[in-house]
Design an enzyme around this catalytic site. Structure first.
Site, PDB file in Angstrom:
ATOM      1  N   ASP A 332       0.830  -1.212   0.000  1.00  0.00           N
ATOM      2  CA  ASP A 332       0.000   0.000   0.000  1.00  0.00           C
ATOM      3  C   ASP A 332       0.859   1.255   0.000  1.00  0.00           C
ATOM      4  O   ASP A 332       2.013   1.231   0.422  1.00  0.00           O
ATOM      5  CB  ASP A 332      -0.908   0.017   1.243  1.00  0.00           C
ATOM      6  N   GLU A 333       0.267   2.316  -0.477  1.00  0.00           N
ATOM      7  CA  GLU A 333       0.822   3.665  -0.364  1.00  0.00           C
ATOM      8  C   GLU A 333       2.317   3.747  -0.674  1.00  0.00           C
ATOM      9  O   GLU A 333       3.061   4.422   0.022  1.00  0.00           O
ATOM     10  CB  GLU A 333       0.588   4.207   1.062  1.00  0.00           C
TER      11      GLU A 333
END
Ligand code: TNX
Length: 520
Positions: A332-333
């Site tokens: 993620d991210e």
């Protein structure tokens, strides 16, 4: 002396009176079970669990004894009973409690169970051990709330009579705990597992690494924990699990039929690793440890071979102590990773996970890469494209929409803990949705189940954990398990309110939402 009865007559009378004690009429359909069972028929009587009640097992069913012991250990403090567990080959003729596997019940699947309660017998049967364990949690909720007490209570210990047949709607029902932003010790994690198990959840996802800390011993890269595990958000001392600690968590979870899924978040969220080993950085230099709460600034050097050696070592060591079939690789991210590098990285890591005999899970951002069919994508933010992309590639989805399923979202604007980037999340909003309608284009066949993450930027103690997780988690457990046509917040909130004393006896620091009619 002219006694009316002699002593032996009195004794005989007493025995007759005790054994003829009429069972209290009880209505099984009025019990407030969560998750709500698939089907239930009430018969208006009750079974009285007394000091003389025995649990019977059929001979030679491995693993059933341990579940029976879990049950007797559980009821012992409040009842004071030392319930005897006996093996017999005449199960069907015995009064008391019977616990057994039945190979004719394959339709119940791994976790389903059947409970039949009369005034004389309480019979719990299942196709697999996990089903028996889930059924034991139902027995637990059918006993009076004070069964949860650690101190001796008076009883009586009556359970409403009738039949329950119960199977989960979704196979994956989990919760995540972020032990990276703030570290939680083995005892805290065990407590969390107990709380999940009480509501028939079966997955504990441990977010083991992030910018602020590396929490799992990797023997071939010892500085990860030595340096990378030495602090946490706010600058506290952090901590980590040795591999023996981790194995103890896994064992404890297994006894409760909960699977541990370990997450190593990569290629972003890696500052703790980058600070521990200079060679993992694109510029060959280690950054300082990080104790703030920003995201999206770190990345492994995706074009260095040493990075893949590192990933392979970590995954190999973790796979060796993880009996579950999945390793979560985060993903993620990764805002500090170029998109093409990110895709290449996820592709290679997926191969590494497979080469180490496991299947991969990643946050749905990984759907930018080419996903294998047995990879799971965990949907979390409002960009539904990530989940739709995964489904297009035939990968299945774990539903964790932040607006509905994030246990770290504040209940409201005055909630002392949590964040609100995905909005406030009161107990009604957390319950009042369905997995198969939350993302347009994703239906039941694409979904393995639900997971409720708890990120720990603001969470420092087990009390904090409990406050954010309870009572929302109880609703998530029901969303994953139950499939009742009449599902509604108005019906559920009444049942939930009746769990107040149970929560209190369990010592849970729950959020007493004003939307719930709490009742003693
Ligand atoms: C987003 S959700 C993150 C985490 C944060 C969380 C806080 C996700 C996959 N990433 O790094 O802790 O928000 O709610």
């Amino acid at each position: 002396m002219n006694r009316l009865f002699n002593l032996s007559q009195v004794l005989i009378l007493a025995v007759i009176l005790i054994s003829c004690k009429t069972p209290t009429p009880k209505d099984l359909s009025k019990e407030n079970l969560i998750p709500k069972p698939t089907s239930l028929i009430a018969t208006g009587s009750s079974f009285d669990w007394t000091a003389r009640t025995r649990i019977y097992l059929s001979a030679e069913q491995e693993g059933v004894q341990a579940i029976a012991e879990y049950l007797t250990d559980f009821i012992a403090p409040a009842t004071g009973f030392e319930t005897e567990i006996k093996t017999t080959n005449k199960l069907s003729s015995k009064r008391g409690i019977a616990l057994f596997l039945n190979k004719d019940l394959s339709a119940l699947g791994d976790e389903g169970y059947k409970l039949n309660i009369t005034d004389k017998r309480l019979v719990l049967e299942a196709y697999q051990l996990a089903g028996l364990f889930r059924g034991v949690q139902t027995i637990r909720q059918l006993l009076p709330s004070c069964i949860e007490s650690k101190d001796l209570q008076t009883g009586p210990w009556e359970l409403a009579s009738g039949t329950i047949e119960d199977t989960p709607n979704y196979e994956y029902r989990g919760a995540m705990l972020d032990v990276a932003r703030h570290f939680f010790d083995v005892a805290d994690v065990k407590r969390y597992i107990d709380l999940l198990a009480a509501y028939k959840m079966n997955i504990l996802h441990l977010h083991l690494t992030d910018d602020q800390g590396w929490r799992i011993e990797i023997k071939s890269w010892p500085n990860l924990t030595k340096h990378g595990g030495s602090t946490q958000v706010g600058g506290g001392e952090g901590g980590f699990y040795t591999q023996a600690d981790y194995s103890e968590i896994v064992r404890y979870a297994q006894e409760r039929f909960v699977t541990v899924i370990p997450e190593i978040d990569m290629p972003g969220h890696t500052n703790a690793a980058l600070a521990s080993y200079a060679e993992l950085n694109a510029n060959g230099k280690s950054p300082s440890l990080y104790t703030g709460t920003r995201v999206g600034f770190s990345t492994l050097a995706t074009d260095k071979e040493i990075t893949y050696k590192f990933v392979d070592d970590v995954v190999r060591e973790l796979a060796a102590i993880t009996p579950g079939e999945y390793i979560h690789i985060g993903g993620d991210e990764s805002d500090a990773t170029k998109k093409k590098d990110y895709i290449k990285f996820v592709d290679r890591v997926q191969e590494i996970v497979h080469a180490n005999g496991k299947k991969m899970i990643g946050w749905a951002d990984i759907s930018a890469a080419k996903l294998n069919e047995n990879t799971l994508a965990q949907f979390w933010h409002t960009r539904t494209k990530t989940a739709l992309n995964a489904v297009k590639q035939n990968a299945k989805i774990i539903m964790s929409p932040a607006t509905r399923a994030y246990n770290d979202m504040q209940y409201n604007s005055i909630c002392p803990l949590g964040l609100h980037w995905a909005g406030y999340l009161e107990v009604d909003k957390a319950y009042d949705w369905t997995l198969e309608t939350i993302v347009e284009g994703i239906s039941k066949e694409n979904i393995v189940g639900i997971e409720a993450p708890l990120w720990s930027e603001t969470v420092e103690t087990i009390d904090d954990i409990e406050y954010l997780v309870f009572p929302r988690l109880v609703g998530y457990a029901e969303l994953g398990w139950s499939n009742h046509a009449d599902k509604s917040w108005d019906e559920y909130k009444v049942r939930l309110g009746k769990h107040k004393t149970r929560f209190e006896q369990m010592g849970i620091n729950y959020y007493p939402s004003p939307l719930v009619p709490w009742e003693d």
